[in-house]
Each structure stands twice: as structure tokens, then as C-alpha cells.
Design a protein around this motif. Structure first.
Motif, PDB file in Angstrom:
ATOM      1  N   LEU A  36      38.016  28.804  32.649  1.00  0.00           N
ATOM      2  CA  LEU A  36      37.153  28.432  31.751  1.00  0.00           C
ATOM      3  C   LEU A  36      36.503  26.900  31.646  1.00  0.00           C
ATOM      4  O   LEU A  36      35.366  26.639  31.663  1.00  0.00           O
ATOM      5  N   GLN A  37      37.555  26.073  31.794  1.00  0.00           N
ATOM      6  CA  GLN A  37      37.308  24.709  32.128  1.00  0.00           C
ATOM      7  C   GLN A  37      36.456  24.429  33.285  1.00  0.00           C
ATOM      8  O   GLN A  37      35.586  23.465  33.249  1.00  0.00           O
ATOM      9  N   ALA A  42      32.771  35.062  28.344  1.00  0.00           N
ATOM     10  CA  ALA A  42      33.934  34.733  29.304  1.00  0.00           C
ATOM     11  C   ALA A  42      35.413  34.237  28.410  1.00  0.00           C
ATOM     12  O   ALA A  42      36.555  34.864  28.676  1.00  0.00           O
ATOM     13  N   VAL A  43      35.406  33.668  27.486  1.00  0.00           N
ATOM     14  CA  VAL A  43      36.306  33.502  26.565  1.00  0.00           C
ATOM     15  C   VAL A  43      37.020  34.487  26.083  1.00  0.00           C
ATOM     16  O   VAL A  43      38.099  34.778  25.943  1.00  0.00           O
ATOM     17  N   TRP A  49      26.833  36.749  35.886  1.00  0.00           N
ATOM     18  CA  TRP A  49      27.533  36.916  34.479  1.00  0.00           C
ATOM     19  C   TRP A  49      28.719  37.925  34.615  1.00  0.00           C
ATOM     20  O   TRP A  49      29.911  37.353  34.234  1.00  0.00           O
ATOM     21  N   PHE A  95      34.157  26.443  34.640  1.00  0.00           N
ATOM     22  CA  PHE A  95      32.900  26.841  34.275  1.00  0.00           C
ATOM     23  C   PHE A  95      32.449  25.929  33.390  1.00  0.00           C
ATOM     24  O   PHE A  95      31.026  25.701  33.675  1.00  0.00           O
ATOM     25  N   CYS A  96      32.992  25.371  32.550  1.00  0.00           N
ATOM     26  CA  CYS A  96      32.409  24.328  31.706  1.00  0.00           C
ATOM     27  C   CYS A  96      31.811  22.914  32.575  1.00  0.00           C
ATOM     28  O   CYS A  96      30.857  22.391  32.206  1.00  0.00           O
ATOM     29  N   LEU A 128      29.340  31.657  28.304  1.00  0.00           N
ATOM     30  CA  LEU A 128      30.969  30.977  28.157  1.00  0.00           C
ATOM     31  C   LEU A 128      31.586  31.945  27.160  1.00  0.00           C
ATOM     32  O   LEU A 128      32.973  31.973  27.146  1.00  0.00           O
ATOM     33  N   ARG A 129      30.833  32.163  26.275  1.00  0.00           N
ATOM     34  CA  ARG A 129      31.668  32.970  24.921  1.00  0.00           C
ATOM     35  C   ARG A 129      32.157  34.214  25.488  1.00  0.00           C
ATOM     36  O   ARG A 129      33.144  34.602  24.913  1.00  0.00           O
ATOM     37  N   GLU A 174      26.155  29.037  27.031  1.00  0.00           N
ATOM     38  CA  GLU A 174      27.017  29.036  26.068  1.00  0.00           C
ATOM     39  C   GLU A 174      27.357  30.443  25.850  1.00  0.00           C
ATOM     40  O   GLU A 174      28.530  30.805  25.654  1.00  0.00           O
TER      41      GLU A 174
END
Length: 218
Positions: free
Chosen positions: A102-103, A84-85, A19, A105-106, A81-82, A78
């Protein structure tokens, strides 16, 4: 797309390390990671959070590491990812390189997050704070507000990375004449309230759930 964000199990040491490594990957993506901030965060990581991460020879988190840590657990992925954003938004500018990370990661985690598309309206600061832009950002704003902080080490990292207050506006002068006015970060970043909310939730978690002294972060 599911809106469930809460997970019941605490992060394992391996998950925490991945993380933090993922958040650092975003923080370093645009090459504008302030040296003093880097030194501060490196000290925190080495002493308290993820001592196995060598920030002096840092390599971005790999797809395999992300899958091993968060694959198969969509709410956990998710939430990662939040955060990270929000790291990408911490300096007030969402860059192309941060978006690319980030893309990635998705794709690695098999996530399709529609809210991330609205972030493209803020790329490299090419936006204003007009009502139309703010409406376009509503999906990502709501998505980010769903985040719940559930790990002390991640909370400490976020408290270090997100500024404790909106930096003061200032004028740049040359030969006694003002040549440019820099507005405060909260005016540059239409998602600043989401950053403040995440920092507050992190502080609250550390104080109320972990019984920690949060004055070093204030």
C-alpha cells in the motif's frame, strides 16, 4: 488533504483491470490467500471482471500501470487506495507485506494519506480492542467511510472477497480439553464495521444502480 471522493466518469476497461489487479496484489501480498477463495475469485475475474488477468501466473500491478490508470485524478486514486486498504483488512490482520504494498501504491500515485499511519497500530495483529487503540484508528476509520462505490465490476469483486458475516467464534480442543479460543473476526478486527459498510454499499450499488440480483453474494 482533500476529502472529495466522488468521481463522475465511469471506469474504463483498462482502469477496471488495473483496479482489480491492484486489489489482487494486496490480497496476495502476505501469502495467505486461501486456495478456495483464490479459486472463487479467479472464476469471477475470468468470467465477469477482468478476463485478461491470469491468476495462475499473476504478477503484482506495476507503478506504471497505476499511474496510467489513476495518475492525475486524486479522488479516483484515493478511492482505489481505500478499496486496497479494505482488501488488506479483509482477513482480520494487517500485515507488514500488505502495508509495504500500500505504501508503494501511495508513492506511485503521489498520495500522502495521513490516515494510513494509524493502521500501523494494527500491524500483524499487535493490538487490542482497547479504547486507546480505537481512538488511534479514528482517522483511518473516517477516511475509509468516505468511499463511494461507483463501478459494478469492482463492487462484485469486493462482495466476493469480504465475508458476508462475522465468522463464528470457536474453541480448538485436543483430547477433549480446550486449548485455545478463537474469537469472531469482528472482535479481532477493530475496523470490521468499515468492511461491512463497504460490502453493504457494494451490494446496494449492484441492486439499486445496476439492477442486479445480489442473492449469489448473500
Amino acid at each position: 488533504m482533500t476529502t472529495t471522493t466522488e468521481t463522475t466518469a465511469e471506469l474504463t476497461p483498462e482502469q477496471t483491470g488495473t483496479w482489480i489487479k491492484g486489489l489482487l496484489s494486496v490480497a496476495c501480498a502476505d501469502g495467505h490467500f486461501d486456495p478456495e477463495e483464490q479459486k472463487l475469485i479467479a472464476s469471477l475475474i475470468q468470467d465477469e471482471i477482468a478476463p485478461d488477468i491470469d491468476i495462475d501466473h499473476f504478477s503484482p500491478v506495476t507503478d506504471a500501470e497505476l499511474v496510467a490508470a489513476f495518475g492525475g485524478d486524486r479522488p479516483l486514486a484515493e478511492n482505489f487506495l481505500r478499496t486496497a486498504v479494505m482488501v488488506g483488512l479483509a482477513n482480520g490482520i494487517y500485515s507488514q507485506s500488505e502495508d509495504a504494498e500500500l505504501q508503494r501504491f501511495c508513492r506511485a500515485l503521489g498520495l500522502e494519506v495521513d490516515a494510513l499511519e494509524s493502521l500501523k497500530h494494527t500491524l500483524d495483529g499487535r493490538h487490542d480492542a482497547g479504547e486507546h487503540t480505537l481512538r488511534l484508528l479514528d482517522p483511518v476509520r473516517n477516511w475509509l467511510d468516505d468511499l463511494e462505490v461507483k463501478d459494478a465490476k469492482v463492487a462484485r469483486f469486493l462482495c466476493r472477497l469480504i465475508p458476508p458475516q462475522c465468522p463464528f467464534e470457536r474453541d480448538i480442543t485436543l483430547f477433549g480439553r480446550k486449548i485455545v479460543h478463537i474469537p469472531p473476526l469482528c472482535k479481532l478486527n477493530p475496523l470490521y464495521d468499515q468492511l461491512v459498510g463497504l460490502r453493504f454499499r457494494s451490494l446496494t450499488y449492484l441492486a439499486d444502480e445496476c439492477g442486479e440480483d445480489i442473492t449469489p453474494y448473500c
